[in-house]
Every structure is written in C-alpha cells, then in structure tokens.
Scaffold this motif. Structure first.
Motif, mmCIF file in Angstrom:
data_model
loop_
_atom_site.group_PDB
_atom_site.id
_atom_site.type_symbol
_atom_site.label_atom_id
_atom_site.label_comp_id
_atom_site.label_asym_id
_atom_site.label_seq_id
_atom_site.Cartn_x
_atom_site.Cartn_y
_atom_site.Cartn_z
ATOM 1 N N TYR A 232 0.720 -1.144 -0.090
ATOM 2 C CA TYR A 232 -0.022 -0.010 -0.145
ATOM 3 C C TYR A 232 0.782 1.306 -0.069
ATOM 4 C CZ TYR A 232 -3.901 -3.312 1.157
ATOM 5 O OH TYR A 232 -4.716 -4.293 1.131
ATOM 6 N N ARG A 233 1.993 1.269 0.672
ATOM 7 C CA ARG A 233 2.898 2.290 0.894
ATOM 8 C C ARG A 233 3.254 2.652 -0.398
ATOM 9 N NH1 ARG A 233 6.121 0.943 6.212
ATOM 10 N NH2 ARG A 233 5.627 2.722 7.492
ATOM 11 N N ASN A 234 3.880 1.704 -1.221
ATOM 12 C CA ASN A 234 4.430 1.788 -2.493
ATOM 13 C C ASN A 234 3.431 2.183 -3.454
ATOM 14 O OD1 ASN A 234 6.998 0.774 -1.649
ATOM 15 N ND2 ASN A 234 6.558 -1.148 -2.339
ATOM 16 N N ASN A 235 2.282 1.413 -3.574
ATOM 17 C CA ASN A 235 1.034 2.074 -4.482
ATOM 18 C C ASN A 235 0.766 3.647 -4.237
ATOM 19 O OD1 ASN A 235 0.756 -0.491 -5.420
ATOM 20 N ND2 ASN A 235 -1.243 -0.884 -4.387
ATOM 21 N N VAL A 236 0.532 3.898 -3.030
ATOM 22 C CA VAL A 236 0.252 5.392 -2.581
ATOM 23 C C VAL A 236 1.277 6.389 -3.246
ATOM 24 C CG1 VAL A 236 -0.104 7.060 -0.827
ATOM 25 C CG2 VAL A 236 -1.241 4.945 -0.797
ATOM 26 N N THR A 237 2.721 6.120 -2.839
ATOM 27 C CA THR A 237 3.594 7.035 -3.059
ATOM 28 C C THR A 237 3.933 6.930 -4.636
ATOM 29 O OG1 THR A 237 4.621 6.338 -0.910
ATOM 30 C CG2 THR A 237 5.962 7.695 -2.513
ATOM 31 N N ALA A 238 4.006 5.698 -5.345
ATOM 32 C CA ALA A 238 4.442 5.651 -6.507
ATOM 33 C C ALA A 238 3.401 6.273 -7.447
ATOM 34 C CB ALA A 238 4.580 4.368 -7.001
ATOM 35 N N SER A 239 1.902 6.133 -7.282
ATOM 36 C CA SER A 239 0.994 6.536 -7.948
ATOM 37 C C SER A 239 0.833 8.151 -7.624
ATOM 38 C CB SER A 239 -0.283 5.971 -7.529
ATOM 39 O OG SER A 239 -0.697 6.478 -6.422
ATOM 40 N N LEU A 240 1.312 8.668 -6.671
ATOM 41 C CA LEU A 240 1.357 10.129 -6.496
ATOM 42 C C LEU A 240 2.451 10.740 -7.218
ATOM 43 C CD1 LEU A 240 -0.127 10.479 -2.869
ATOM 44 C CD2 LEU A 240 -1.482 10.933 -4.988
ATOM 45 N N ILE A 241 3.392 10.272 -7.311
ATOM 46 C CA ILE A 241 4.660 10.407 -8.073
ATOM 47 C C ILE A 241 4.515 10.492 -9.402
ATOM 48 C CG2 ILE A 241 7.125 10.056 -8.650
ATOM 49 C CD1 ILE A 241 7.569 9.144 -5.815
ATOM 50 N N ASN A 242 3.807 9.287 -9.960
ATOM 51 C CA ASN A 242 3.170 9.442 -11.395
ATOM 52 C C ASN A 242 2.209 10.360 -11.489
ATOM 53 O OD1 ASN A 242 4.885 6.947 -11.286
ATOM 54 N ND2 ASN A 242 2.820 5.478 -11.597
ATOM 55 N N ALA A 243 1.447 10.885 -10.768
ATOM 56 C CA ALA A 243 0.668 11.859 -11.018
ATOM 57 C C ALA A 243 1.187 13.371 -11.215
ATOM 58 C CB ALA A 243 -0.499 12.095 -9.804
ATOM 59 N N LEU A 244 2.303 13.400 -10.561
ATOM 60 C CA LEU A 244 3.229 14.552 -10.580
ATOM 61 C C LEU A 244 3.682 14.574 -11.894
ATOM 62 C CD1 LEU A 244 4.604 15.440 -7.201
ATOM 63 C CD2 LEU A 244 2.875 16.691 -8.362
ATOM 64 N N ALA A 245 4.278 13.462 -12.678
ATOM 65 C CA ALA A 245 4.829 13.329 -13.718
ATOM 66 C C ALA A 245 4.133 13.439 -14.623
ATOM 67 C CB ALA A 245 5.666 11.850 -13.794
ATOM 68 N N ALA A 246 2.764 13.210 -14.477
ATOM 69 C CA ALA A 246 1.822 13.223 -15.768
ATOM 70 C C ALA A 246 1.384 14.861 -15.885
ATOM 71 C CB ALA A 246 0.395 12.654 -15.595
ATOM 72 N N VAL A 247 1.527 15.553 -14.877
ATOM 73 C CA VAL A 247 1.299 16.928 -14.853
ATOM 74 C C VAL A 247 2.529 17.812 -15.418
ATOM 75 C CG1 VAL A 247 0.445 18.890 -13.625
ATOM 76 C CG2 VAL A 247 -0.334 16.936 -12.835
ATOM 77 N N PHE A 248 3.741 17.279 -15.088
ATOM 78 C CA PHE A 248 5.090 18.034 -15.335
ATOM 79 C C PHE A 248 5.872 17.114 -16.065
ATOM 80 C CE2 PHE A 248 3.208 19.394 -11.229
ATOM 81 C CZ PHE A 248 3.197 20.733 -11.543
ATOM 82 N N PRO A 249 5.539 16.811 -17.255
ATOM 83 C CA PRO A 249 6.386 15.760 -18.393
ATOM 84 C C PRO A 249 7.531 16.567 -18.778
ATOM 85 C CG PRO A 249 4.436 16.680 -19.478
ATOM 86 C CD PRO A 249 4.177 16.976 -18.283
ATOM 87 N N ALA A 250 7.800 17.679 -19.064
ATOM 88 C CA ALA A 250 8.704 18.530 -19.709
ATOM 89 C C ALA A 250 9.527 18.761 -18.151
ATOM 90 C CB ALA A 250 8.390 20.098 -19.999
ATOM 91 N N THR A 251 9.160 19.151 -17.025
ATOM 92 C CA THR A 251 10.119 19.216 -16.113
ATOM 93 C C THR A 251 10.828 17.926 -15.739
ATOM 94 O OG1 THR A 251 8.449 20.783 -15.104
ATOM 95 C CG2 THR A 251 9.980 19.947 -13.548
ATOM 96 N N GLN A 252 10.197 16.810 -15.858
ATOM 97 C CA GLN A 252 10.734 15.691 -15.831
ATOM 98 C C GLN A 252 11.801 15.267 -16.932
ATOM 99 O OE1 GLN A 252 9.326 11.326 -14.391
ATOM 100 N NE2 GLN A 252 8.565 11.886 -16.319
ATOM 101 N N ARG A 253 11.611 15.687 -18.181
ATOM 102 C CA ARG A 253 12.364 15.349 -19.103
ATOM 103 C C ARG A 253 13.721 16.052 -19.047
ATOM 104 N NH1 ARG A 253 12.209 16.538 -25.608
ATOM 105 N NH2 ARG A 253 13.394 15.032 -26.151
ATOM 106 N N ILE A 254 13.674 17.501 -18.391
ATOM 107 C CA ILE A 254 14.708 18.331 -18.219
ATOM 108 C C ILE A 254 15.773 17.647 -17.059
ATOM 109 C CG2 ILE A 254 15.407 20.626 -17.280
ATOM 110 C CD1 ILE A 254 12.935 21.526 -18.632
ATOM 111 N N THR A 255 15.068 17.187 -15.868
ATOM 112 C CA THR A 255 15.798 16.736 -14.926
ATOM 113 C C THR A 255 16.251 15.388 -14.963
ATOM 114 O OG1 THR A 255 13.865 15.987 -13.576
ATOM 115 C CG2 THR A 255 14.547 18.198 -13.229
ATOM 116 N N GLY A 256 15.629 14.651 -16.061
ATOM 117 C CA GLY A 256 15.769 13.186 -15.955
ATOM 118 C C GLY A 256 14.646 12.398 -14.896
ATOM 119 N N THR A 257 14.638 11.299 -15.231
ATOM 120 C CA THR A 257 13.517 10.393 -14.269
ATOM 121 C C THR A 257 13.973 10.368 -13.180
ATOM 122 O OG1 THR A 257 12.802 9.407 -16.163
ATOM 123 C CG2 THR A 257 12.106 8.521 -14.313
#
Ligand SMILES: [Fe+2]
Lengths: 266, 308
Positions: free
Chosen positions: A51-76
């Motif tokens: 559950y910890r992993n699901n919650v944390t990873a899915s919320l990180i994924n949510a931010l990655a979905a909102v900020f794809p260019a930011t992620q591309r600049i910094t690297g995954t």
C-alpha cells in the motif's frame, strides 16, 4: 443502547482502522499499523508496504503526468526523488489528480538540488497552467473582427472577458523556449535564448497553445483580466515597457483566443 | 439458474442526449485517451468502454469531447475510483455531486464503485485501501451506498477488492459482508475475478471457495486484469493487482467458470498502466468475448429446453 453508548460506538468506528492505517502510508519512519496482520499469523510488513508503494508511486506518477517537460529536463531519477519529497510533505487534498501539484513549482524553487536550474520552477508553472487550460470550461473565443463595431471613442473604455482557459505565466528566464523544447518527444539543439519570457496559455477550441508574449504583453493582459478597461491596461503596459505595441498586442490576443466577450459603451 | 441480470440501459427518453446501447453479454475495455484516434479510425466497436469517473470531472476540454464521441456510438460504464465508500468518514458531498452530474450527462449503462477507501481526513491517497469486516463497518458502508444511490437515482455495482493484509478485528468473511451489503442496499455487484484470484493467493484460501460463497445472482459486471508477482515477509508469493499486463491463464479459467454459472455478463478488460497499443487491448477483449459467446449459446439452448 443509550445515546452516550451510540456516540461511543460511532467514535470507535471513526477512529479505528483508517486512523491506524493512514499515517504510515506516506511516512517511512512509522512502523506497520497495529490494526493489520498477515493471514494465518503471518507478518504484515511487506504486505502493508504494498500500500505504501502504491500510494507513493501513484502520486509521483500523478506529478510526472502534470509536469512531463520538467521531468524531461531533470531526468526521471532526479524528478522522482524530488517528487517523492513533495508527495510526502504535500499529498493531494482532492481526488481530482489533475488539480494536484499547484504547490510543486514553489517547492521546486526551494528544492536544494534544483538550485542550478533556476528556470525549472517557471517551466513547471507553465505546465501547471497548461493542464488548467486543458480542463477549463469550453467557451467560444472572440472573433478576429470583434473590435470592428466598436466606435473609436469607446475603445479606451472597452472591457474584455477572459476566456476560461487563458493563463499567464511570467518568468525572468527563457521559460517558454525551454518548455517548448522539452514538451515534445523530438530531440532539440542547444537553447540559445537567455532573455526573460512571459507565457500566454490559451485553449480556444480543443488544443492548448503556449505563446511567448511581446514586451508589456503580460502587464497588459493581467490588467485586462482584472476587469480594467483597455485604455488603462494599455497605459500600464506602456509604463512597464516603452516599446509596448497596442495594435500588435490586440491582434495577438484575438489570434490566441484569450478572451471570450467584449463590452463597450456601458 | 438466474436470468441474465444486468441493469437496464437508461431508457432513451425525449430528454436523453445519447442512444441507449445495449451492453448485455458484451466484452469491453478501459477507455484510454491515447487510443481515441485508433478507435475512431476503426469506427463503431462491438464492445463497451469503461471510464474512470474522476478523469471526467474537469469543466470542459478534450476529456469531455472524447467521452461524448465514445458515448454516441457505444455503451459506456462509469467506474468511480475515489468515493471512499469503505471509509469511516462521511461521503464527500462535493465529490458525490460531481459524480451525479456525470451520470446525468452521459447516461452510462453501468455505474460502479469500490468496497474500499482512499481519503482520510483531508488526504487523498489515490489507492483502494482495505477495511475490516464488522457489524459497525457494514452499517457504515450500507449508509454510504444508500446515500450514493439516492443521489444518482439508480443502483450501483459494488466491486470486491484485492487485498494484501487482513484486520484481526474482522468478524465476517468478505463474501458474507458483500452479500449483506447487497441485501441491505439493493446494490448490484461488480465481480472482479482477478481480485478474487489475487486476494485468494495472498490470503491462502481457494478462489473457488470464495466464488461458491459469493452472491453470483447479484453480479452485473465482471472485471479482468493483469497482476504482478512479489513475495511476502515469509518469502511466499504475493500477487499485486497492477492492471499493467494481460490476464493470467488461471484467471481466464476462473472467468470461464463464473460465466458458466451466471451467464454472459458485461466483462471489462482493465488495463491502466504500461498501456499497450489499441489492437492488443482489443484482442484481450475479443478473448473474453469468445468465452461469453460460447456460454451465450449454451444459455440460449437451456432456455429453449426449459420453455418446452
Ligand atoms: Fe476492477
């Protein structure tokens, strides 16, 4: 049952499993909640960690979905580490994840390891505005000839109604150029831009468009958005940038679909 | 054998914005935005599409445009993921109002939610979290479902969860809990066969025993999805309900058995991450459709025999 006992029962439901289960989900320092177990006397540590992993990873994924260019600049890896801090400190308060990440640009600005990328927060602000424009209410933008019937003497008192999707992001860095270069999948060359760039984000129909505003454009639009008439907004823009070009800016905002209605002579 | 129980499609009255496409006996897929061009290219599909309600709770823009196009030509199932029906705190009235607005706007053929919770205090955890099965939680969940059904003016299908832990305070089995919820609220059930398989493996019971105890006559929809493999603290297999791959062979076998018992049910292939190209997802739905069609023939023959 006596009313007091009912209230007691009510409280015990309120405070039991969710109260025990929730706090450790985003806090790796806490132990596995006492309320849970594995079946047949098995341990629950790795099980609860799912559950910890699901919650944390899915919320990180949510931010990655909102900020794809930011992620591309910094690297995954960099992005996910940065997002993990933010998710733990500022989890969402709405089940609508397309609303999440409003505080993320400010977090990036303060984030120790992102100090060498001073424009990163502004790129993230453009991305947050992009998603707001994407989900904004539909409205017909002003037609290019909307100003034609306005008598010249009324032009200064004309008031414009912002299109629901329109957003402005101001930057001291070439944020629009960096955003555009990193938003697509294509490779790009060295970014030469160094001047400050203000962004105008619009979605007149279905497609979100991000434009680089000319000098004074952001001040002009900000004043118009707050309901000030065209004359006052133009004066403010001129005071900010002596090179402000009123006809060019009006043509620009009409082409961008930044406004949805016009009022004059009232 | 019970009749082929599904909820009636909303009647296409004068106020309906969309045609009432029948969903009985059809396989469907999760609707993913990136598949829209491929789907529109191929024209009307045989199956139905299921959408996560929360993705369509913005004011406007491409999501609503896409769902409108999909809904015009296909049956749509509206699947809520965040109502937190299984949580101790009251249902979020704002969220329920948004949910109702979607039901009214898109007239979905099926409406479903989860036996789980995802919000506590003000934090939204974006996961389907488990609850103990007791008289107190039973009363609470039943109240929440009543509230949702009254608000939207129709029954929902409640989905069985996939779980990784148990609560020692539980006094009822999951199937007993779900049966009693359906009896008290009149809700239908969404049987996720993959969740049955995942939970049974994780908790060391037989999926067949679970299905034998499950009120199959209340089922109005089936879910099938892929899962991932990990291990628990003792090094034993722990399955994760990951929705990121094809349906496992063991789950297809269970599914065949379920359809043999309850007749052709609308069946969804859930695929929510590592989403493949449209033809891969469509092929997975076609595999479900083949099983549905095979049983549909048997069920028709049985009906003819029974009517003689
Ligand atoms: Fe499911």
């Amino acid at each position: 049952m006596l009313p007091a006992e009912l209230r007691e029962l009510d409280r015990s439901v309120q405070s039991s499993y969710a109260e025990s289960f929730a706090p450790a989900l985003l806090d790796p320092g806490r132990v596995t909640p006492a309320a849970v177990a594995g079946p047949h006397g098995k341990a629950a540590t790795k099980r609860y960690n799912v559950y910890r992993n699901n919650v944390t990873a899915s919320l990180i994924n949510a931010l990655a979905a909102v900020f794809p260019a930011t992620q591309r600049i910094t690297g995954t890896d960099f992005f996910r580490a940065m997002a993990r801090f933010h998710v733990r400190a500022t989890p969402p308060v709405s089940p609508l994840l397309f609303e999440y990440g409003r505080d993320f640009p400010d977090f990036i600005e303060r984030y120790e390891y992102a100090q060498s990328l001073p424009w990163l927060a502004d790129v993230a602000r453009i991305e947050r505005a992009w998603l707001d424009a994407y989900h904004a209410a539909d409205a017909e933008p002003l037609a290019p000839q909307a100003f034609a019937p306005i008598p010249p003497e009324h032009l200064g008192n004309t008031i414009l109604l912002p299109h629901p999707a329109m957003r402005i992001v101001r930057s001291r860095y070439p944020a629009v150029t960096i955003f555009s270069a990193n938003r697509g999948r294509d490779p790009f060359g060295q970014i030469e831009a160094a001047d400050p760039e203000d962004a105008l984000v619009t979605r007149p129909k279905l497609e979100v468009v991000v434009r680089h505003l000319p000098p004074g454009g952001a001040v002009f639009l900000t004043h118009l958005m707050s309901g000030e008439p065209l004359g006052a907004a133009a004066s403010a823009a001129l005071a900010d940038s002596p090179s402000f070009d009123l006809p060019a800016n009006i043509a620009g905002i009409l082409a961008a679909g930044a406004f949805s209605d016009v009022k004059f002579g009232g | 054998m019970n009749d082929l129980v599904t909820y009636r499609a909303t009647p296409a009255s004068a106020t309906s914005r969309f045609p009432a496409h029948p969903i009985a006996g059809l396989a469907g897929t999760s609707f993913k935005h990136e598949h829209l061009p491929a789907i529109l290219d191929e024209g009307k599909q045989e199956g139905f599409f299921e959408v996560h309600a929360e993705n369509y709770m913005g004011a406007g823009g491409p999501p609503h445009d896409a769902l409108t196009r999909i809904r015009r030509d296909h049956p749509v199932s509206l699947h809520g993921v965040c109502m937190s029906i299984g949580g101790p705190q009251p249902i979020d009235k704002t969220h329920l109002a948004r949910f109702k607005a979607l039901v009214d706007r898109y007239e979905p053929t099926l409406v479903s939610e989860h036996l789980a919770w995802s919000t506590h205090d003000t934090t939204f955890f974006n996961d389907l979290l488990p609850l103990p099965y007791t008289q107190a939680t039973l009363a609470r969940v039943a109240d929440h479902i009543d509230e949702v059904q009254v608000a939207i003016g129709r029954p929902i299908l409640l989905e069985n969860p996939s779980t990784y832990v148990v609560f020692p305070e539980s006094t009822m089995s999951e199937t007993g809990f779900i049966r009693e919820i359906a009896r008290r609220t009149g809700c239908g059930l969404l049987l996720d066969v993959s969740n049955v398989f995942v939970s049974a493996t994780n908790h060391g019971y037989s999926p067949l025993a679970y299905l034998a105890a499950f009120p199959l006559d209340q089922v109005g929809e089936i879910h099938l999805a892929g899962h991932a493999r990990q291990t628990d603290d003792e090094g034993d297999l722990l399955l994760i309900d990951s929705h990121d791959g094809p349906v496992a062979d063991a789950v297809w076998k269970l599914y065949d058995l379920v359809i043999g018992r309850c007749g052709p049910m609308p069946t969804l292939i859930e695929w929510d991450s590592d989403i493949p190209d449209w033809p891969v997802l469509r092929a997975e739905a076609a595999a479900a459709q083949a099983i549905l069609d095979r049983h549909a023939r048997t069920f028709t023959q049985e009906k003819i025999r029974a009517s003689r």
